[in-house]
Design an enzyme around this catalytic site. Sequence first.
Site, PDB file in Angstrom:
ATOM      1  NE  ARG A  73      -3.264  -0.070   2.924  1.00 27.55           N
ATOM      2  CZ  ARG A  73      -3.777  -0.448   4.104  1.00 27.55           C
ATOM      3  NH1 ARG A  73      -3.605   0.298   5.177  1.00 27.55           N
ATOM      4  NH2 ARG A  73      -4.415  -1.601   4.206  1.00 27.55           N
ATOM      5  CG  HIS A  90      -0.987  -3.070   4.263  1.00 25.04           C
ATOM      6  ND1 HIS A  90      -1.278  -4.219   3.557  1.00 25.04           N
ATOM      7  CD2 HIS A  90      -1.833  -3.058   5.318  1.00 25.04           C
ATOM      8  CE1 HIS A  90      -2.258  -4.876   4.152  1.00 25.04           C
ATOM      9  NE2 HIS A  90      -2.615  -4.191   5.232  1.00 25.04           N
ATOM     10  CG  ASP A  99      -5.272  -6.367   4.805  1.00 28.48           C
ATOM     11  OD1 ASP A  99      -4.522  -6.647   5.759  1.00 28.48           O
ATOM     12  OD2 ASP A  99      -5.645  -5.203   4.558  1.00 28.48           O
ATOM     13  CD  GLU A 153      -6.947  -4.341  10.668  1.00 26.09           C
ATOM     14  OE1 GLU A 153      -7.324  -3.159  10.652  1.00 26.09           O
ATOM     15  OE2 GLU A 153      -5.993  -4.763   9.977  1.00 26.09           O
ATOM     16  CG  HIS A 176      -3.098  -6.698   9.328  1.00 30.80           C
ATOM     17  ND1 HIS A 176      -3.143  -5.446   8.749  1.00 30.80           N
ATOM     18  CD2 HIS A 176      -1.853  -6.825   9.846  1.00 30.80           C
ATOM     19  CE1 HIS A 176      -1.975  -4.846   8.921  1.00 30.80           C
ATOM     20  NE2 HIS A 176      -1.170  -5.675   9.583  1.00 30.80           N
TER      21      HIS A 176
END
Length: 224
Positions: A93, A138, A145, A203, A206
């Site tokens: 990301r 990320h 994910d 999460e 994740h």
Amino acid sequence: MPKIYYTIPLLLSLLFFRSDTQLPSGFVYVKDYIPNIHVELRYFCSDNFVGTHIDGYEAHTCILSKAATLALQKVQKELNKQNLGLKIYDAYRPQRAVDHFRRWAKDVNDTLMKQDYYPNVAKKDLFVLQYIATQSRHSSGSTVDVTIIDLKTQKELDMGSSYDFFGEISWVAYSKLTKKQLENRQMLQRVMLNNGFRNYPKEWWHFTLRGEPFYNHYFDFPIQ
């Protein structure tokens, strides 16, 4: 299956192969190593907690460090033996995407996706509660994910909550789920942890590669 909405330029970009942009050393295109992995980058479209396409996602292309990709390859092979496979929601990301999240978070009146993604959490608390960070693992290129899908039906296994849902039901330790939902989560945790990843307690989807090669290095090259 979630509804995914694309703008016209993004939809047109899906018709073409990725560009030949040189990736930084140590990064690879995941599908070059795991051709049968499913990819559904939520930040490339509008089906995400912001409700719009996110900066830096210029193609529906999954990028990770080579080390993380090779570990993920082992996970995929193990799942394939059970007629299961991985689906990736997000991988590398760009920092500019995280900056987009930060700008969005400052506008407390923009709650377009609140009911779907954070119905029980005040938007102003998303950073404090660590659902969103000013810098993301990320962006170091070894965090992913994921969920598990049934290869026959192409459907995601029921994990008890949807991807990116901000609330206790998404925590790894949350136990008020059905027996099947708990089994599915435990399987995902087990297969990822056994192949070199560590989880994030808030999460279930994740995971970060242990010993990641670019720890605390936050890249900002666009996804192309």
